[in-house]
Design a protein around this motif. Sequence first.
Motif, PDB file in Angstrom:
ATOM      1  N   ALA A  60       0.692  -1.013   0.036  1.00  0.00           N
ATOM      2  CA  ALA A  60      -0.055  -0.401  -0.050  1.00  0.00           C
ATOM      3  C   ALA A  60       0.923   1.332  -0.390  1.00  0.00           C
ATOM      4  N   THR A  61       1.977   1.015   1.179  1.00  0.00           N
ATOM      5  CA  THR A  61       2.592   2.382   0.800  1.00  0.00           C
ATOM      6  C   THR A  61       3.634   3.123  -0.748  1.00  0.00           C
ATOM      7  N   LEU A  63       2.007   2.076  -3.429  1.00  0.00           N
ATOM      8  CA  LEU A  63       0.996   2.524  -4.699  1.00  0.00           C
ATOM      9  C   LEU A  63       0.874   3.633  -3.934  1.00  0.00           C
ATOM     10  N   PHE A  64       0.982   5.106  -2.696  1.00  0.00           N
ATOM     11  CA  PHE A  64       0.514   5.606  -2.644  1.00  0.00           C
ATOM     12  C   PHE A  64       1.853   6.545  -2.628  1.00  0.00           C
ATOM     13  N   ALA A  65       2.830   5.668  -3.039  1.00  0.00           N
ATOM     14  CA  ALA A  65       4.163   6.871  -3.386  1.00  0.00           C
ATOM     15  C   ALA A  65       3.979   6.901  -4.834  1.00  0.00           C
ATOM     16  N   ASP A  67       1.238   6.950  -6.146  1.00  0.00           N
ATOM     17  CA  ASP A  67       0.532   7.998  -6.996  1.00  0.00           C
ATOM     18  C   ASP A  67       1.174   9.442  -6.325  1.00  0.00           C
ATOM     19  N   ASN A  68       1.310   9.785  -5.468  1.00  0.00           N
ATOM     20  CA  ASN A  68       2.163  11.406  -5.002  1.00  0.00           C
ATOM     21  C   ASN A  68       2.767  11.812  -5.842  1.00  0.00           C
TER      22      ASN A  68
END
Length: 72
Positions: A60-61, A63-65, A67-68
Amino acid sequence: MIISGACSSAVSRWRKQYLAELGGQTPESGKALTSEQQTIQLLEKQLWRAQRDNEILKKATALFAVDNHQVI
């Protein structure tokens, strides 16, 4: 021979498992008979869940990285 409705092969299997647990062997499958081995099984299950949760959080981290970086 039947003891409390259990056939002799079941009693023999339980005895063998119990003696193995007293020797420190945790059963691969099924529920442990001794409290010490039950505690080991519980802790192994908790460890497995924690490791699984950590892997999910890592993914999840990541994926968020990704996306950011696309938003900036």
